[in-house]
Design a protein around this motif. Structure first.
Motif, PDB file in Angstrom:
ATOM      1  N   GLN A  45       0.851  -1.180   0.000  1.00 48.08           N
ATOM      2  CA  GLN A  45       0.000   0.000   0.000  1.00 48.08           C
ATOM      3  C   GLN A  45       0.890   1.233   0.000  1.00 48.08           C
ATOM      4  O   GLN A  45       1.802   1.350   0.824  1.00 48.08           O
ATOM      5  N   VAL A  46       0.623   2.149  -0.930  1.00 52.47           N
ATOM      6  CA  VAL A  46       1.385   3.386  -1.000  1.00 52.47           C
ATOM      7  C   VAL A  46       0.777   4.369   0.007  1.00 52.47           C
ATOM      8  O   VAL A  46      -0.421   4.638  -0.025  1.00 52.47           O
ATOM      9  N   ILE A  47       1.615   4.887   0.884  1.00 51.01           N
ATOM     10  CA  ILE A  47       1.161   5.828   1.903  1.00 51.01           C
ATOM     11  C   ILE A  47       1.322   7.262   1.411  1.00 51.01           C
ATOM     12  O   ILE A  47       0.451   8.102   1.595  1.00 51.01           O
ATOM     13  N   SER A  48       2.459   7.544   0.787  1.00 49.60           N
ATOM     14  CA  SER A  48       2.768   8.882   0.295  1.00 49.60           C
ATOM     15  C   SER A  48       3.655   8.726  -0.929  1.00 49.60           C
ATOM     16  O   SER A  48       4.505   7.842  -0.972  1.00 49.60           O
ATOM     17  N   GLY A  49       3.450   9.572  -1.945  1.00 50.47           N
ATOM     18  CA  GLY A  49       4.239   9.454  -3.164  1.00 50.47           C
ATOM     19  C   GLY A  49       3.575   8.518  -4.152  1.00 50.47           C
ATOM     20  O   GLY A  49       2.346   8.401  -4.178  1.00 50.47           O
ATOM     21  N   ALA A  50       4.389   7.813  -4.941  1.00 52.42           N
ATOM     22  CA  ALA A  50       3.861   6.890  -5.952  1.00 52.42           C
ATOM     23  C   ALA A  50       4.927   5.863  -6.319  1.00 52.42           C
ATOM     24  O   ALA A  50       6.122   6.145  -6.282  1.00 52.42           O
ATOM     25  N   LEU A  51       4.462   4.673  -6.681  1.00 48.99           N
ATOM     26  CA  LEU A  51       5.333   3.602  -7.175  1.00 48.99           C
ATOM     27  C   LEU A  51       4.852   3.193  -8.556  1.00 48.99           C
ATOM     28  O   LEU A  51       3.662   2.943  -8.745  1.00 48.99           O
ATOM     29  N   THR A  52       5.777   3.134  -9.495  1.00 40.97           N
ATOM     30  CA  THR A  52       5.471   2.605 -10.816  1.00 40.97           C
ATOM     31  C   THR A  52       6.058   1.204 -10.851  1.00 40.97           C
ATOM     32  O   THR A  52       7.261   1.018 -10.624  1.00 40.97           O
ATOM     33  N   VAL A  53       5.206   0.207 -11.101  1.00 38.17           N
ATOM     34  CA  VAL A  53       5.547  -1.189 -10.842  1.00 38.17           C
ATOM     35  C   VAL A  53       5.336  -2.048 -12.082  1.00 38.17           C
ATOM     36  O   VAL A  53       4.333  -1.903 -12.786  1.00 38.17           O
ATOM     37  N   LEU A  54       6.275  -2.965 -12.316  1.00 37.79           N
ATOM     38  CA  LEU A  54       6.105  -4.008 -13.320  1.00 37.79           C
ATOM     39  C   LEU A  54       5.938  -5.311 -12.548  1.00 37.79           C
ATOM     40  O   LEU A  54       6.892  -5.858 -11.987  1.00 37.79           O
ATOM     41  N   LEU A  55       4.702  -5.791 -12.472  1.00 39.04           N
ATOM     42  CA  LEU A  55       4.381  -6.981 -11.690  1.00 39.04           C
ATOM     43  C   LEU A  55       4.688  -8.253 -12.467  1.00 39.04           C
ATOM     44  O   LEU A  55       4.658  -8.258 -13.704  1.00 39.04           O
ATOM     45  N   PRO A  56       4.956  -9.351 -11.772  1.00 34.72           N
ATOM     46  CA  PRO A  56       5.226 -10.626 -12.436  1.00 34.72           C
ATOM     47  C   PRO A  56       4.072 -11.014 -13.362  1.00 34.72           C
ATOM     48  O   PRO A  56       2.903 -10.891 -12.995  1.00 34.72           O
ATOM     49  N   GLY A  57       4.410 -11.444 -14.569  1.00 30.76           N
ATOM     50  CA  GLY A  57       3.401 -11.886 -15.523  1.00 30.76           C
ATOM     51  C   GLY A  57       2.722 -10.768 -16.290  1.00 30.76           C
ATOM     52  O   GLY A  57       1.846 -11.015 -17.100  1.00 30.76           O
ATOM     53  N   HIS A  58       3.106  -9.519 -16.027  1.00 32.63           N
ATOM     54  CA  HIS A  58       2.517  -8.369 -16.720  1.00 32.63           C
ATOM     55  C   HIS A  58       3.536  -7.757 -17.674  1.00 32.63           C
ATOM     56  O   HIS A  58       4.739  -7.800 -17.417  1.00 32.63           O
ATOM     57  N   ASN A  59       3.053  -7.161 -18.747  1.00 32.99           N
ATOM     58  CA  ASN A  59       3.933  -6.506 -19.710  1.00 32.99           C
ATOM     59  C   ASN A  59       3.929  -4.995 -19.568  1.00 32.99           C
ATOM     60  O   ASN A  59       4.808  -4.325 -20.109  1.00 32.99           O
ATOM     61  N   ASP A  60       2.943  -4.457 -18.860  1.00 32.99           N
ATOM     62  CA  ASP A  60       2.794  -3.014 -18.746  1.00 32.99           C
ATOM     63  C   ASP A  60       3.098  -2.544 -17.324  1.00 32.99           C
ATOM     64  O   ASP A  60       2.706  -3.185 -16.347  1.00 32.99           O
ATOM     65  N   TRP A  61       3.785  -1.415 -17.232  1.00 36.25           N
ATOM     66  CA  TRP A  61       4.040  -0.768 -15.956  1.00 36.25           C
ATOM     67  C   TRP A  61       2.748  -0.121 -15.472  1.00 36.25           C
ATOM     68  O   TRP A  61       1.984   0.413 -16.270  1.00 36.25           O
ATOM     69  N   GLN A  62       2.520  -0.156 -14.161  1.00 35.99           N
ATOM     70  CA  GLN A  62       1.347   0.463 -13.546  1.00 35.99           C
ATOM     71  C   GLN A  62       1.809   1.398 -12.435  1.00 35.99           C
ATOM     72  O   GLN A  62       2.736   1.064 -11.692  1.00 35.99           O
TER      73      GLN A  62
END
Length: 93
Positions: A45-62
Motif C-alpha cells: 500500500q502506497v502511503i505517500s508518493g507513488a510507485l510505478t511497478v512491473l508486476l510478475p506476468g505483466h507486460n505493462d508498468w502500472q
C-alpha cells in the motif's frame, strides 16, 4: 520486536513489525529503480508518493499513488520505479 532493514545502499529503509494478523513493514524508498523478490504473497500500500511497478506476468508498468495498493505473488520478482520519495506499508502472507 521491531526489525530495521536497509536495502540498495540505504536507498530503501523499512521497519518490520508484527501486525494484528500477519507480519508487515513500513518504509520509505528514495528516487531510483529497484528489483524486489518475494517469498510469500505481499500486499503493498502506497502511503505517500507513488510507485510505478512491473508486476510478475505483466507486460505493462502500472503506477500506484497514495491510498492505492497492489498484490504481488509469492516466490517472484517485481520491478519498481520511484520518481519521488515514497512511503509504503507492506503486509506479508
Amino acid at each position: 520486536m521491531l526489525a530495521i532493514n536497509e536495502y540498495f545502499d540505504g536507498q530503501v529503509k523499512s521497519i518490520g513489525f508484527q501486525a494484528e494478523d500477519k507480519p508487515a513493514s513500513v518504509g520509505v524508498m528514495e528516487v531510483g529503480e529497484y528489483e524486489f523478490g518475494t517469498q510469500a504473497p505481499e500486499v503493498m500500500q502506497v502511503i505517500s508518493g507513488a510507485l510505478t511497478v512491473l508486476l510478475p506476468g505483466h507486460n505493462d508498468w502500472q503506477t500506484f499513488s497514495a491510498g492505492e495498493q497492489f498484490d504481488v505473488i509469492g516466490d517472484a520478482k517485481f520491478q519498481v520505479k520511484v520518481l519521488t520519495q515514497t512511503a509504503y506499508l507492506c503486509s506479508y502472507g
